[in-house]
Design a protein around this motif. Sequence first.
Motif, short mmCIF file in Angstrom:
data_model
loop_
_atom_site.label_atom_id
_atom_site.label_comp_id
_atom_site.label_asym_id
_atom_site.label_seq_id
_atom_site.Cartn_x
_atom_site.Cartn_y
_atom_site.Cartn_z
N UNK A 62 26.68 8.13 52.61
CA UNK A 62 25.25 7.99 52.32
C UNK A 62 24.41 8.20 53.58
N UNK A 63 24.84 7.60 54.68
CA UNK A 63 24.11 7.78 55.94
C UNK A 63 24.15 9.24 56.37
N UNK A 64 25.33 9.85 56.26
CA UNK A 64 25.46 11.27 56.65
C UNK A 64 24.60 12.16 55.77
N UNK A 65 24.41 11.76 54.50
CA UNK A 65 23.56 12.53 53.61
C UNK A 65 22.12 12.60 54.08
N UNK A 66 21.70 11.63 54.87
CA UNK A 66 20.33 11.63 55.41
C UNK A 66 20.24 12.47 56.69
#
Length: 213
Positions: free
Chosen positions: A92-96
Amino acid sequence: MAEKEGFAALVLRLRSNGVSNLDVLTAVEQTPRSQFVPPQFSADAYSSRTIPIDCGSFMEGADLAVRLLDGLHIKPGHRVLEVGTGSGFTAAVMGRLAERVITIDRYKTLVAQAQARMEALSLRNVIVRQADGASGLSGEGTFDRILVTAAFSAVPRFYADQLVAGGSIIAPLIIEGDQCMMVRLTKTGSRFEREDLFAAPYLPLVPHIAAYL
């Protein structure tokens, strides 16, 4: 309020460890970690302790998770592969930070839970899939970054074909006995340049998708 306080305490600990990348910290702040931990561990969401999750898996402590994300040096436009979805927090963090993230896990239960969390956060550029990550993910082209969260006993050279030139992989490597070192492997021509980052606790990689979970 607990979320903000937990994040603030995490940032202070990270800065003392030399992690101050504003893009990474902003992405972490925008991804409420309490939504990824089992309810009984919500008070520990931002702690450095390892948190057990379903299927005998675990979440890295918050400090370790962010240090890994910082070490990946993800840039806008990057395609990222994560082997070992777990709770889905790092994906999820990498998706940002990246253009597209594909995260795979051998457990159907974890994949379904992570998928629901991505939908709740409207992260449409994060694809969650049940797959055997023992040899990466073929058929999806090449990636700029690969993050592996299960330990190999030797440098996983087969990933070279799945990385762009100059791309890098961070993976745990079992160096002796049960000692595990996070290493960054950067693709240079047909070989990897290896850089040891820090010792970390990790479970060995298990091949094949799980039959029942």
